[in-house]
Design a protein around this motif. Structure first.
Motif, PDB file in Angstrom:
ATOM      1  N   THR A 116     -10.882  -0.067 -18.166  1.00 25.07           N
ATOM      2  CA  THR A 116      -9.330   0.667 -17.543  1.00 25.07           C
ATOM      3  C   THR A 116      -8.956  -1.048 -17.813  1.00 25.07           C
ATOM      4  N   GLY A 117      -7.211  -0.566 -18.882  1.00 26.61           N
ATOM      5  CA  GLY A 117      -6.326  -2.077 -18.094  1.00 26.61           C
ATOM      6  C   GLY A 117      -6.223  -2.826 -16.792  1.00 26.61           C
ATOM      7  N   ASP A 118      -5.430  -3.469 -16.474  1.00 30.08           N
ATOM      8  CA  ASP A 118      -5.552  -3.787 -15.688  1.00 30.08           C
ATOM      9  C   ASP A 118      -3.562  -3.524 -15.062  1.00 30.08           C
ATOM     10  N   THR A 119      -3.073  -3.925 -13.958  1.00 32.22           N
ATOM     11  CA  THR A 119      -1.874  -3.066 -13.680  1.00 32.22           C
ATOM     12  C   THR A 119      -1.556  -4.496 -12.795  1.00 32.22           C
ATOM     13  N   ASP A 120      -0.082  -4.425 -12.865  1.00 33.42           N
ATOM     14  CA  ASP A 120       0.118  -6.165 -12.067  1.00 33.42           C
ATOM     15  C   ASP A 120       0.535  -5.874 -10.477  1.00 33.42           C
ATOM     16  N   ASN A 121       0.940  -5.027  -9.773  1.00 34.79           N
ATOM     17  CA  ASN A 121       0.347  -4.676  -8.830  1.00 34.79           C
ATOM     18  C   ASN A 121       0.370  -2.639  -8.600  1.00 34.79           C
TER      19      ASN A 121
ATOM     20  N   HIS B 125     -12.977  -1.204   6.342  1.00 34.89           N
ATOM     21  CA  HIS B 125     -11.914  -1.075   7.982  1.00 34.89           C
ATOM     22  C   HIS B 125     -11.270  -2.681   7.495  1.00 34.89           C
ATOM     23  N   LEU B 126     -11.393  -3.084   6.883  1.00 37.30           N
ATOM     24  CA  LEU B 126     -10.897  -4.570   6.692  1.00 37.30           C
ATOM     25  C   LEU B 126      -9.511  -4.346   5.383  1.00 37.30           C
ATOM     26  N   ARG B 127     -10.209  -3.861   4.871  1.00 36.54           N
ATOM     27  CA  ARG B 127      -8.972  -3.805   3.272  1.00 36.54           C
ATOM     28  C   ARG B 127      -7.683  -3.380   3.363  1.00 36.54           C
ATOM     29  N   PRO B 128      -6.418  -4.769   2.502  1.00 37.63           N
ATOM     30  CA  PRO B 128      -5.604  -4.207   2.856  1.00 37.63           C
ATOM     31  C   PRO B 128      -4.584  -3.277   2.017  1.00 37.63           C
ATOM     32  N   ARG B 129      -3.546  -2.977   1.866  1.00 35.62           N
ATOM     33  CA  ARG B 129      -2.825  -1.648   1.987  1.00 35.62           C
ATOM     34  C   ARG B 129      -2.659  -1.879   0.406  1.00 35.62           C
ATOM     35  N   ARG B 130      -2.537  -2.976  -0.236  1.00 30.92           N
ATOM     36  CA  ARG B 130      -1.823  -3.093  -1.758  1.00 30.92           C
ATOM     37  C   ARG B 130      -2.227  -4.371  -1.635  1.00 30.92           C
ATOM     38  N   ILE B 131      -2.650  -4.676  -3.014  1.00 30.31           N
ATOM     39  CA  ILE B 131      -2.886  -6.108  -3.961  1.00 30.31           C
ATOM     40  C   ILE B 131      -1.822  -5.411  -5.290  1.00 30.31           C
ATOM     41  N   GLY B 132      -1.454  -7.264  -5.056  1.00 27.57           N
ATOM     42  CA  GLY B 132      -0.838  -7.970  -6.041  1.00 27.57           C
ATOM     43  C   GLY B 132      -1.370  -8.754  -6.957  1.00 27.57           C
TER      44      GLY B 132
ATOM     45  N   TRP C  78       2.048  -8.510   6.681  1.00 24.62           N
ATOM     46  CA  TRP C  78       1.011  -9.921   6.683  1.00 24.62           C
ATOM     47  C   TRP C  78       0.927 -10.038   5.855  1.00 24.62           C
ATOM     48  N   THR C  79       0.840 -11.498   4.574  1.00 18.12           N
ATOM     49  CA  THR C  79       0.445 -11.863   3.112  1.00 18.12           C
ATOM     50  C   THR C  79      -0.598 -12.585   2.946  1.00 18.12           C
TER      51      THR C  79
ATOM     52  N   THR D  55      -2.523 -16.014  -9.009  1.00 11.16           N
ATOM     53  CA  THR D  55      -2.643 -16.187  -7.629  1.00 11.16           C
ATOM     54  C   THR D  55      -2.369 -14.094  -7.283  1.00 11.16           C
ATOM     55  N   VAL D  56      -3.406 -13.597  -6.505  1.00 10.91           N
ATOM     56  CA  VAL D  56      -3.397 -12.547  -5.581  1.00 10.91           C
ATOM     57  C   VAL D  56      -2.830 -12.705  -4.476  1.00 10.91           C
ATOM     58  N   ARG D  57      -2.467 -11.617  -3.533  1.00 10.10           N
ATOM     59  CA  ARG D  57      -0.802 -11.664  -2.864  1.00 10.10           C
ATOM     60  C   ARG D  57      -1.887 -10.270  -2.549  1.00 10.10           C
ATOM     61  N   MET D  58      -2.570  -9.712  -0.904  1.00  8.92           N
ATOM     62  CA  MET D  58      -3.021  -9.024  -0.290  1.00  8.92           C
ATOM     63  C   MET D  58      -2.043  -8.719   0.910  1.00  8.92           C
ATOM     64  N   SER D  59      -1.875  -7.472   1.230  1.00  5.59           N
ATOM     65  CA  SER D  59      -0.668  -7.053   2.022  1.00  5.59           C
ATOM     66  C   SER D  59      -1.721  -6.286   3.343  1.00  5.59           C
ATOM     67  N   PHE D  60      -1.302  -6.866   4.758  1.00  7.72           N
ATOM     68  CA  PHE D  60      -1.979  -5.953   5.743  1.00  7.72           C
ATOM     69  C   PHE D  60      -1.009  -5.604   6.672  1.00  7.72           C
ATOM     70  N   GLY D  61      -0.899  -5.195   7.486  1.00  3.77           N
ATOM     71  CA  GLY D  61       0.155  -4.201   8.181  1.00  3.77           C
ATOM     72  C   GLY D  61      -0.530  -4.923   9.688  1.00  3.77           C
ATOM     73  N   SER D  62      -1.741  -5.358   9.888  1.00  3.22           N
ATOM     74  CA  SER D  62      -2.362  -6.014  11.362  1.00  3.22           C
ATOM     75  C   SER D  62      -2.405  -7.487  10.838  1.00  3.22           C
ATOM     76  N   GLN D  63      -2.397  -8.211  11.948  1.00  7.27           N
ATOM     77  CA  GLN D  63      -2.704  -9.643  11.790  1.00  7.27           C
ATOM     78  C   GLN D  63      -3.832  -9.660  11.661  1.00  7.27           C
TER      79      GLN D  63
END
Length: 828
Positions: free
Chosen positions: A52-57, A313-320, A290-291, A243-251
């Protein structure tokens, strides 16, 4: 302080379940390679879904196909892969210590060599086609050229000035605000003429803006096993990254993931990630998000590759996924880099960077001209990439040395070579043994340090030389070793008993031993015993034309049937031809009586067997076959090549096949000589051919008169001075003496007293100079036929007339002087 085990809200549990469900659609890369340890419990898919193709976010991982398992591991091919079974690249299709087929293995030699200060070109038969000198060439550096200048545009401009220059002799150097070029011609006056024409044309045409400076002219040579080659370059540049940015809600979770990446526990496509940064921002759960940023990742990376090692259980909420560092494809990048090299000079080959690999794309190129390779490394290294403004191109000059050796010798010395490889690897040198072809294996040493490559080359040469059998401080040899009889069988027994390799060199009259040092020493002692035991049973009989004709028409087979197949051999390369015997004095007398009869016996066949050597007429040892279908012992073939150059025929010598009792006479191509000779013997052969050519043309070429100086110069009638680059002595190319500041006549007058004394001494001692090359000759005994050791000219000592052949000289002496000059007075 935030607790480390705070229960997550319900919507985050749903998010984790969503990720767990999505992972079942992500292909397991370990399953794809057949080594997944989790089996049915693996949370990744054990099927291969469509790409499948890639997406930006993205909020869910995408599928990923790791194709590295289809790419051969270059480190495994060299026997130095440290990853073992965990390596993502293929470890099949090659065995340790053997390199796969490569374009570099092809022999692209133009058979030009620099010998004794001359540039020599050879053609088939190892004949000298052309001899040039550095002084025959001149070169000009042109500046202020238009930005888009090309070799063809420059040749057109030079044509307007009345100069005919091929585009192949022009090297363009692109600059930031224009171009420059180097023009090289085999014409000593070219540089001076071009500079004068440009100065005269000043203000008249567009060429008036061009600057011209005379520069040294590079020498274009072929490959040579006797020197370190520096025509190759390695080019590398960074592959596109993102560069890949992963968003977390927990520090705490973000820090755990950060620590795991920094420690190398979590990897991306099997590679550790070293550029990791973490920062907080407003707007996340509890008011702060937290990014975690991962930099310098491959541009083709997908979300699934990032998540593969991170527990659910440690995965980010979102990947950019950030934008790639540049958009050029690998094919486009390869084409651009290659074009930059071609602007400097023509290439023998180009090997594009592969699709898969590390963070840097790596390509290889080999220039036709060593000077172009050096210019590429000096001018392009650390320059900006045309397709990536912030990236830099790395161009490293690579030095290499090649050898071609018998496969059986290589196998015998492999342990010694392996011990040296440890040192070479520490010096970042690469050793490549290519697959054997026709019984020979090409070995190559490569590295970026000239000194280290030269040292490694010397060490490998010493290993390939082996141990030379000696007796009481002298090189050991016996005539019996030239035959494939009892002595030969004894040498083979020593090989088998001690597990070593014993090689006869009939040309050099010595024996080489290869293998463990102690075993070789033991073998050398045994060979000494064989030599002593067989020193008295060898005989040699010179054959005239009539006797040789009888030997070729059944006589050899008749003698073999009488004395035994292993007791007789024929040497058709000696002058005159010889019959070699192993036996008693009675056997020797018997063969002499058979030769005296010279009666052709049709009951014996005249044709050699397909497996018999065309030189010694016995079963070929390490047989080789020429393009004209004639068979030789490998050692007899080498001896044939060198003996052909020793001939005193008036025609230029060429290496010809001696099959069919010497009647084939086909000239052997240079490529065939390269195929059938070790590299060291091939280079020695070219040098011997050059020396033979110089010896035959004393009116055109001379050696520097300084003792032990082997430089050659071209003779002239103008009194031009040759400045020897080896001994730095100026030599007159007309009278061949060193007389700086004086003419030849002045030198002769100045030295006349010495010359008169020398001439008087020569006359008293009976010494005369060769009319052809001026070599001093002294006659001590024998007839009046003399042969100059300097140039091979046949001379009548009575009148000093010269001849091309000895027979012509004898005819002249009998006709003009009444005899050949032998005085039998007083002999009973």
């Amino acid at each position: 302080m935030e607790p480390s085990l705070t229960p997550r809200p319900h919507h985050l549990d749903q998010y984790a379940q969503k990720y767990a469900s999505s992972l079942s659609r992500v292909p397991c890369r370990f399953y794809a390679r057949g080594n997944c340890r989790d089996g049915d419990k693996c949370r990744f898919s054990h099927t291969t879904p469509p790409k499948t193709g890639d997406t930006d976010n993205v909020a869910a991982p995408s599928s990923y196909s790791d194709t590295r398992g289809q790419v051969p591991c270059q480190f495994y091919l060299r026997g130095i892969c440290r990853n073992g079974d965990g390596c993502p690249y293929s470890h099949t299709g090659a065995k340790e210590g053997k390199a796969v087929s490569s374009i570099e293995e092809t022999n692209s030699d133009n058979f030009s060599r620099q010998i004794a200060g001359a540039i020599v070109t050879f053609i088939d038969g190892a004949k000298v086609e052309k001899i040039s000198f550095p002084s025959d060439f001149s070169a000009v550096h042109l500046g202020n050229l238009p930005p888009n200048s090309s070799p063809s545009s420059i040749t057109n401009m030079l044509a307007q000035l009345g100069l005919d220059v091929p585009a192949s002799q022009v090297r363009v150097r692109p600059l930031e605000n224009g171009s420059s070029a180097d023009v090289r011609m085999e014409d000593s006056t070219f540089a001076k003429t071009l500079c004068a024409k440009l100065a005269k044309d000043l203000g008249n045409t567009a060429a008036s803006r061009i600057t011209a400076i005379t520069v040294s002219s590079p020498v274009v040579l072929g490959s040579n096993a006797h020197r370190v080659d520096s025509k190759k370059v390695h080019c590398s540049w960074h592959r596109p990254s993102r560069t890949v940015r992963m968003s977390f809600g927990s520090q705490s979770i973000a820090r755990k993931v950060e620590s795991a990446f920094n420690a190398g526990i979590y990897k991306v496509v099997g590679q550790a990630v070293r550029s990791v940064s973490l920062h907080g921002s407003r707007g996340g759960y509890h008011g702060v998000g937290w990014t975690l940023s991962l930099s310098n990742l491959p541009a083709n990376i997908l979300a699934g590759d990032i998540l593969s090692d991170i527990p659910v259980h440690l995965r980010p909420r979102r990947i950019g996924l950030g934008d790639p560092s540049y958009d050029a494809s690998l094919d486009e990048a390869n084409t651009i880099i290659k074009s930059q090299l071609l602007q400097i000079g023509p290439l023998e080959y180009w090997e594009s960077a592969a699709e898969s690999g590390g963070k840097r794309a790596k390509a290889k190129a080999r220039f036709q001209n060593e000077e172009d390779a050096r210019s590429a490394a000096a001018g392009l290294n650390e320059t900006a990439l045309p397709f990536h403004g912030h990236g830099r191109l790395t161009v490293q000059l690579v030095h290499s040395a090649r050898f071609k050796v018998s496969e059986r010798i290589y196998q015998a010395v492999r342990p010694k070579v392996g011990a040296e490889e440890t040192v070479w690897k520490a010096q970042h040198l690469v050793f490549i043994p290519y697959e054997p072809v026709r019984g020979y294996r090409v070995l190559k040493l490569e590295g970026e340090s000239t000194r280290d490559v030269a040292r490694a080359k010397k060490a490998l040469e010493e290993i390939l030389e082996g141990m030379i059998a000696m007796s009481e401080g002298n090189v050991l040899w016996s005539p019996s070793f030239s035959m494939n009889g009892d002595s030969y069988r004894m040498l083979k027994d020593i090989e088998e008993r001690l597990g070593i390799v014993v090689v006869r060199s009939k040309r050099l009259r010595r024996i080489h031993l290869y293998g463990p040092e102690e075993k070789c020493k033991e073998g050398s002692k045994l060979i000494v015993d064989i030599s002593k035991a067989k020193s008295t049973d060898g005989h040699s009989i010179e054959l005239d034309d009539k006797q040789f004709n009888w030997v070729c028409h059944g006589g050899f087979q008749k003698i073999s049937a009488t004395l035994g197949v292993k007791a007789v051999a024929l040497d058709i390369m000696s002058k005159p031809k010889r019959l070699l015997l192993k036996g008693s004095a009675a056997d020797y007398k018997l063969v002499l009586s058979m030769l005296a009869g010279e009666k052709e016996d049709e009951s014996f066949g005249t044709a050699l067997s397909e497996n018999d050597c065309s030189i010694c007429w016995t079963e070929a040892d390490n047989a080789i076959k020429t393009h004209c279908r004639h068979t030789y012992c490998a050692d007899c073939f080498e001896m044939l090549c060198f003996s052909e150059l020793d001939t005193t025929k008036s025609t230029e010598p060429a290496i010809r096949c001696q099959g069919g009792s010497g009647k084939c006479n086909a000239i052997l191509p240079l490529d065939e000589l390269w195929d059938h000779l070790p590299s060291s013997a091939f280079e020695d052969l070219l040098e011997a051919s050059f020396k033979s050519h110089i010896r035959r043309h004393p009116q055109q070429f001379q050696y520097c008169p300084t003792p032990d100086c082997n430089q050659v110069y071209r003779t002239t009638t103008t009194g031009a001075v040759f400045h020897c680059s080896n001994c730095l002595i100026p030599v007159c190319t007309t009278c061949h003496a060193s007389h700086p500041g004086m003419t030849c006549a002045e030198q002769k007058d100045f030295a006349s007293g010495g010359y008169e004394a020398l001439a008087k001494a020569k006359k008293e001692l009976g010494i005369k100079d060769c009319p052809a090359c001026k070599t001093a000759i002294e006659k001590t005994e024998g007839c009046n036929h003399m042969e100059c050791r300097g140039c091979g000219t046949h001379i009548c000592w009575k009148c000093m007339k010269t001849f091309a052949r000895s027979a012509e000289c004898y005819t002249h002496m009998n006709r003009e002087h009444g005899s050949i000059g032998l005085d039998f007075a007083g002999i009973d």
